[in-house]
Design a protein around this motif. Structure first.
Motif, PDB file in Angstrom:
ATOM      1  N   PHE A 197      69.349  39.268 137.583  1.00  8.78           N
ATOM      2  CA  PHE A 197      69.584  38.280 138.636  1.00  8.78           C
ATOM      3  C   PHE A 197      70.699  37.346 138.190  1.00  8.78           C
ATOM      4  CE2 PHE A 197      68.579  33.865 140.077  1.00  8.78           C
ATOM      5  CZ  PHE A 197      68.977  34.028 141.391  1.00  8.78           C
ATOM      6  N   MET A 198      71.762  37.287 138.993  1.00  4.43           N
ATOM      7  CA  MET A 198      72.897  36.424 138.668  1.00  4.43           C
ATOM      8  C   MET A 198      72.943  35.227 139.577  1.00  4.43           C
ATOM      9  SD  MET A 198      76.259  38.682 137.764  1.00  4.43           S
ATOM     10  CE  MET A 198      77.209  37.267 137.229  1.00  4.43           C
ATOM     11  N   ASP A 199      73.322  34.097 139.012  1.00 12.17           N
ATOM     12  CA  ASP A 199      73.576  32.913 139.817  1.00 12.17           C
ATOM     13  C   ASP A 199      74.603  32.067 139.075  1.00 12.17           C
ATOM     14  OD1 ASP A 199      73.405  31.156 141.905  1.00 12.17           O
ATOM     15  OD2 ASP A 199      71.593  30.155 141.178  1.00 12.17           O
ATOM     16  N   ASP A 200      75.580  31.587 139.819  1.00 13.64           N
ATOM     17  CA  ASP A 200      76.560  30.666 139.259  1.00 13.64           C
ATOM     18  C   ASP A 200      77.238  31.219 137.994  1.00 13.64           C
ATOM     19  OD1 ASP A 200      78.048  28.358 139.244  1.00 13.64           O
ATOM     20  OD2 ASP A 200      76.578  27.246 138.044  1.00 13.64           O
ATOM     21  N   GLY A 201      77.642  32.486 138.050  1.00 14.11           N
ATOM     22  CA  GLY A 201      78.442  33.047 136.956  1.00 14.11           C
ATOM     23  C   GLY A 201      77.675  33.424 135.708  1.00 14.11           C
ATOM     24  N   LYS A 202      76.339  33.446 135.814  1.00 16.07           N
ATOM     25  CA  LYS A 202      75.539  33.801 134.640  1.00 16.07           C
ATOM     26  C   LYS A 202      74.398  34.719 135.042  1.00 16.07           C
ATOM     27  CE  LYS A 202      76.119  29.588 131.961  1.00 16.07           C
ATOM     28  NZ  LYS A 202      75.615  28.214 131.931  1.00 16.07           N
ATOM     29  N   ILE A 203      73.915  35.503 134.089  1.00 18.94           N
ATOM     30  CA  ILE A 203      72.676  36.229 134.330  1.00 18.94           C
ATOM     31  C   ILE A 203      71.535  35.285 133.995  1.00 18.94           C
ATOM     32  CG2 ILE A 203      71.207  38.138 133.590  1.00 18.94           C
ATOM     33  CD1 ILE A 203      73.704  39.828 133.286  1.00 18.94           C
ATOM     34  N   VAL A 204      70.752  34.954 135.021  1.00 17.20           N
ATOM     35  CA  VAL A 204      69.710  33.953 134.859  1.00 17.20           C
ATOM     36  C   VAL A 204      68.425  34.599 134.350  1.00 17.20           C
ATOM     37  CG1 VAL A 204      68.316  32.225 136.071  1.00 17.20           C
ATOM     38  CG2 VAL A 204      70.721  32.555 136.686  1.00 17.20           C
ATOM     39  N   GLU A 205      68.152  35.790 134.876  1.00 15.65           N
ATOM     40  CA  GLU A 205      66.913  36.449 134.486  1.00 15.65           C
ATOM     41  C   GLU A 205      67.127  37.956 134.553  1.00 15.65           C
ATOM     42  OE1 GLU A 205      63.657  34.420 136.334  1.00 15.65           O
ATOM     43  OE2 GLU A 205      62.223  35.976 135.767  1.00 15.65           O
ATOM     44  N   GLN A 206      66.492  38.676 133.673  1.00  3.12           N
ATOM     45  CA  GLN A 206      66.745  40.111 133.563  1.00  3.12           C
ATOM     46  C   GLN A 206      65.476  40.782 133.087  1.00  3.12           C
ATOM     47  OE1 GLN A 206      69.994  40.792 130.924  1.00  3.12           O
ATOM     48  NE2 GLN A 206      70.048  42.998 131.234  1.00  3.12           N
ATOM     49  N   GLY A 207      65.160  41.938 133.648  1.00  6.74           N
ATOM     50  CA  GLY A 207      63.956  42.619 133.187  1.00  6.74           C
ATOM     51  C   GLY A 207      63.606  43.794 134.070  1.00  6.74           C
ATOM     52  N   ALA A 208      62.424  44.368 133.855  1.00  7.42           N
ATOM     53  CA  ALA A 208      61.961  45.469 134.679  1.00  7.42           C
ATOM     54  C   ALA A 208      61.788  44.972 136.117  1.00  7.42           C
ATOM     55  CB  ALA A 208      60.636  45.999 134.139  1.00  7.42           C
ATOM     56  N   PRO A 209      61.957  45.856 137.115  1.00  7.71           N
ATOM     57  CA  PRO A 209      61.855  45.424 138.510  1.00  7.71           C
ATOM     58  C   PRO A 209      60.548  44.689 138.811  1.00  7.71           C
ATOM     59  CG  PRO A 209      62.570  47.715 138.399  1.00  7.71           C
ATOM     60  CD  PRO A 209      62.303  47.282 136.994  1.00  7.71           C
ATOM     61  N   GLU A 210      59.442  45.177 138.237  1.00  4.46           N
ATOM     62  CA  GLU A 210      58.148  44.529 138.511  1.00  4.46           C
ATOM     63  C   GLU A 210      58.175  43.085 138.038  1.00  4.46           C
ATOM     64  OE1 GLU A 210      58.138  47.422 136.270  1.00  4.46           O
ATOM     65  OE2 GLU A 210      58.466  48.515 138.151  1.00  4.46           O
ATOM     66  N   ALA A 211      58.725  42.866 136.842  1.00  6.00           N
ATOM     67  CA  ALA A 211      58.773  41.514 136.299  1.00  6.00           C
ATOM     68  C   ALA A 211      59.628  40.606 137.176  1.00  6.00           C
ATOM     69  CB  ALA A 211      59.320  41.541 134.870  1.00  6.00           C
ATOM     70  N   ILE A 212      60.800  41.152 137.602  1.00  7.61           N
ATOM     71  CA  ILE A 212      61.714  40.334 138.401  1.00  7.61           C
ATOM     72  C   ILE A 212      61.123  40.002 139.770  1.00  7.61           C
ATOM     73  CG2 ILE A 212      63.951  40.362 139.608  1.00  7.61           C
ATOM     74  CD1 ILE A 212      64.324  39.886 136.661  1.00  7.61           C
ATOM     75  N   PHE A 213      60.567  41.019 140.412  1.00 10.10           N
ATOM     76  CA  PHE A 213      60.128  40.801 141.794  1.00 10.10           C
ATOM     77  C   PHE A 213      58.720  40.226 141.894  1.00 10.10           C
ATOM     78  CE2 PHE A 213      63.473  44.066 142.447  1.00 10.10           C
ATOM     79  CZ  PHE A 213      64.271  43.326 143.293  1.00 10.10           C
ATOM     80  N   ASP A 214      57.843  40.583 140.949  1.00 11.29           N
ATOM     81  CA  ASP A 214      56.449  40.138 141.074  1.00 11.29           C
ATOM     82  C   ASP A 214      56.140  38.898 140.246  1.00 11.29           C
ATOM     83  OD1 ASP A 214      56.145  42.307 142.682  1.00 11.29           O
ATOM     84  OD2 ASP A 214      55.442  43.628 141.063  1.00 11.29           O
ATOM     85  N   ALA A 215      56.908  38.697 139.173  1.00 14.28           N
ATOM     86  CA  ALA A 215      56.608  37.541 138.332  1.00 14.28           C
ATOM     87  C   ALA A 215      57.890  36.825 137.922  1.00 14.28           C
ATOM     88  CB  ALA A 215      55.823  37.993 137.087  1.00 14.28           C
ATOM     89  N   PRO A 216      58.685  36.366 138.908  1.00 12.09           N
ATOM     90  CA  PRO A 216      59.922  35.659 138.553  1.00 12.09           C
ATOM     91  C   PRO A 216      59.597  34.356 137.829  1.00 12.09           C
ATOM     92  CG  PRO A 216      59.462  35.419 140.895  1.00 12.09           C
ATOM     93  CD  PRO A 216      58.441  36.362 140.359  1.00 12.09           C
ATOM     94  N   ARG A 217      60.334  34.126 136.730  1.00  6.57           N
ATOM     95  CA  ARG A 217      60.018  32.943 135.930  1.00  6.57           C
ATOM     96  C   ARG A 217      60.861  31.746 136.346  1.00  6.57           C
ATOM     97  NH1 ARG A 217      61.843  34.822 130.975  1.00  6.57           N
ATOM     98  NH2 ARG A 217      62.337  36.816 131.937  1.00  6.57           N
ATOM     99  N   SER A 218      62.186  31.997 136.514  1.00  5.46           N
ATOM    100  CA  SER A 218      63.040  30.843 136.793  1.00  5.46           C
ATOM    101  C   SER A 218      62.871  30.380 138.243  1.00  5.46           C
ATOM    102  CB  SER A 218      64.507  31.197 136.525  1.00  5.46           C
ATOM    103  OG  SER A 218      64.904  32.214 137.422  1.00  5.46           O
TER     104      SER A 218
END
Lengths: 246, 252
Positions: A214-235
Motif C-alpha cells: 500500500f503506497m501513500d504520499d511517495g512511500k510504501i506505508v504497509e506491505q504484506g500478504a493480501p489477507e493481512a492487508i485487507f483483513d487486518a490493516p494496521r495503519s
C-alpha cells in the motif's frame, strides 16, 4: 498457457524521484521474488505508477538501486533492460498504423532481430494464447478495449520478459471487459512469471497477489500478504483507504 | 463584351502561346516544383526531428532556420539566393536554374518542417513509451512508430504545401532564366508583354489549374479517408464480429 517462462526477481532499493520541487518517491524499497506477484494499491498521486516506471527506467530514479535477478541494472543499457521487463499500459498504446500481427512482430524484428517468418510464428502463437488468433490482420482500432489490451499483453509476452509490469491495465476498460484481462493476468501469475501490478481491482489483489504493497504520499506505508492487508490493516491511512474503495 | 473577350480570351494569342506552355513551361514548372518538393520534404523532416530533439544544440538551429525562412517574403529569399549564389559560385551566375530550385526548396523546408513537427507532436506520448518499453531505441521508436503516424495525420497539410509550391515556383521569374528554362508564368508573361494582351497569362493560369485542382481534390480525398478510417467498432467476445468500416489491412 503452457509455454515455460524464465522469470527473475526484481528489487527496488531506496528509490527517490522528484519532479522539480515535488518529491514523488521518498525512498521506496520493494522486492518481488522470482515467480511471485505483488500488487501495488493506493490513492491517486501516491506514486504507484512512477514507482512501476522506475522498474524499466522509463522513469530514471534520482537515486537508489534497481536489481533484476539479483544484479544491479540501474546504470546498464536501458534498452537491454527493457527487453527483459515487459510493460502493459492503461491505454494499451498499440501502434495504430500497424495491424495486430505487426504490432507484435515489429519489436521482435527490430529489437530481437528475428526473421519475418519466425516473428510471425511467435506472434500468431501469442495471439492464440490470448484468444485473438483471428484478429491478426486487423487494425487495433477495429478491436474493443479488452481485445486491444489482450493484444498489448501478447505483444509484451512475445519478447519473453522475465518480469511483467501492469500499470492500471484495466482502468480504461468498460466494466464488462475487465474480467477477461484480469483472468489473463492471473494465468500469467500461475505460470510463474514475476508480476508487479498497479491496480484498483481489489478483488484481483486479494485473489491473485502473493503480496500487496500500500503506497501513500511517495512511500510504501504497509506491505504484506493480501489477507493481512485487507483483513487486518494496521495503519490508519490504509484503513481509511480501504474504507473508501471497498 | 468584345473588349473583355479580346483582352482575356483572344484565341489567336492563346493558340500562339499554347505549344510553348505545354512544351517548355509545364515541364519547367513541374521540374521546379517536384524537385523542390522532394528536397523540401527531406530537409523538412530533418528540421522537424531536430526541432523535437531534447538537445538544445539541435533544437535551436532548426528554430532559427524556420523563423528566418518563414518570416521572409519568398521573392526576397529567391532573389538573394538566386543572385547571391551566382556571385559566390561564378559558374552558376550564367545559369541560376539550380539556385532557383535551391531557394524554393529551402523555403518549402521551413513550412514542411513545421507541418511534420505538428504531426509528430500530435502522436500520443504512449506510442513512444510503449516502443521504448519494448526495448526500441529512441531512433527506432521515432522512425518505426511515431513518425509514420505523425506524417499520416498531416498528409492533407503536406499536399496543400505542395500546391503552394507549384504556384510559388513562378517567382523564379525574377532570376531571368534562359528561354528553354522558362516556366508557365514566364512564358505567359513574355507573350503578354510583347502583345499587350492578357490572354497568354489566362492560358498559363489554365495550365496551373490543371495541376493544382486535382491536388486540392486529393487533399479532400485523403482528409475524408483519414476521418472515416477511425469509425470502427467491434464487439468484444469474438462471435458476431461486426466491422462497420473494415479496419482490415492486407497481410504483409
Amino acid at each position: 498457457m503452457t509455454t515455460a517462462v524464465r522469470s527473475s526477481s526484481v528489487e527496488l532499493r531506496d528509490i527517490h524521484v522528484s519532479f522539480g520541487t515535488l518529491e514523488v518517491l521518498k525512498g521506496v524499497n520493494l522486492k518481488v521474488e522470482k515467480g511471485r506477484t505483488t500488487c501495488i494499491i493506493g490513492p491517486s498521486g501516491s506514486g504507484k505508477s512512477t514507482l512501476l516506471r522506475c522498474v524499466n527506467r522509463l522513469q530514471e530514479p534520482d537515486s537508489g538501486d534497481l536489481l533484476l535477478g539479483g544484479e544491479s541494472v540501474i546504470s546498464s543499457d536501458p534498452d537491454a533492460l527493457r527487453q527483459r521487463v515487459g510493460m502493459v499500459f492503461q491505454h494499451f498504446n498499440l501502434f495504430g498504423h500497424r495491424s495486430v500481427l505487426d504490432n507484435i512482430t515489429l519489436p521482435l524484428r527490430s529489437v530481437r532481430k528475428l526473421g519475418k517468418e519466425e516473428a510471425a510464428e511467435i506472434a500468431h502463437a501469442r495471439l492464440a494464447e490470448v484468444g485473438l488468433a483471428d484478429k491478426a490482420p486487423y487494425r487495433p482500432s477495429a478491436l474493443s478495449g479488452g481485445q486491444q489490451q489482450r493484444v498489448a499483453i501478447a505483444r509484451a509476452l512475445a519478447m519473453e520478459p522475465e518480469v511483467m509490469l501492469f500499470d492500471e491495465a484495466t482502468s480504461a476498460l468498460d466494466p464488462e471487459l475487465v474480467k477477461g484481462v484480469l483472468t489473463l493476468m492471473a494465468g500469467l501469475a500461475e505460470r510463474g512469471l514475476t508480476l508487479l501490478v498497479v491496480t484498483h481491482e481489489m478483488g484481483f489483489a486479494r485473489g491473485v497477489a502473493d503480496e500487496v504493497a500500500f503506497m501513500d504520499d511517495g512511500k510504501i506505508v504497509e506491505q504484506g500478504a493480501p489477507e493481512a492487508i485487507f483483513d487486518a490493516p494496521r495503519s490508519e491511512r490504509l484503513q481509511r483507504f480501504l474504507s473508501q474503495v471497498l | 463584351m468584345d473588349d473583355f473577350l479580346n483582352t482575356f480570351l483572344n484565341w489567336e494569342y492563346i493558340w500562339e502561346v499554347f505549344p510553348d506552355l505545354l512544351g517548355t513551361g509545364l515541364l519547367n514548372t513541374l521540374i521546379l516544383s517536384v524537385f523542390s518538393a522532394l528536397i523540401g520534404t527531406v530537409l523538412g523532416m530533418l528540421l522537424a526531428t531536430m526541432g523535437l530533439s531534447s538537445k538544445a544544440w539541435l533544437r535551436w538551429p532548426a528554430r532559427v532556420y524556420t523563423d528566418i525562412f518563414r518570416g521572409l517574403p519568398a521573392i526576397l529569399t529567391i532573389l538573394v539566393i538566386g543572385q547571391g549564389g551566382g556571385i559566390l559560385i561564378p559558374s552558376l551566375s550564367r545559369n541560376p536554374y539550380p539556385l532557383g530550385i535551391l531557394a524554393l526548396s529551402l523555403i518549402a523546408a521551413a513550412y514542411i518542417g513545421e507541418i511534420f513537427r505538428a504531426g509528430i507532436q500530435s502522436v500520443e506520448k504512449g506510442q513512444m513509451e510503449a516502443s521504448r518499453a519494448l526495448g526500441m531505441s529512441y531512433t527506432k521508436a521515432m522512425t518505426l512508430v511515431v513518425i509514420p503516424q505523425g506524417v499520416r495525420r498531416v498528409l492533407p497539410a503536406l499536399v496543400n504545401q505542395f500546391i503552394a509550391l507549384v504556384k510559388d515556383s513562378s517567382l523564379v521569374y525574377f532570376l531571368g532564366f534562359l528561354a528553354e528554362q522558362r516556366d508557365l508564368f514566364r512564358i505567359g508573361q513574355d507573350l503578354a508583354a510583347n502583345t499587350g494582351n492578357l490572354s497568354p497569362l489566362v492560358a498559363a493560369g489554365a495550365v496551373y489549374l490543371v495541376i493544382t485542382v486535382p491536388l486540392t481534390h486529393l487533399v479532400n480525398y485523403i482528409d475524408k479517408k483519414l476521418r472515416t478510417g477511425r469509425k470502427v467498432r467491434v464487439d468484444d467476445e469474438g462471435g458476431e464480429t461486426e466491422l462497420l468500416n473494415a479496419g482490415k489491412v492486407p497481410m504483409s
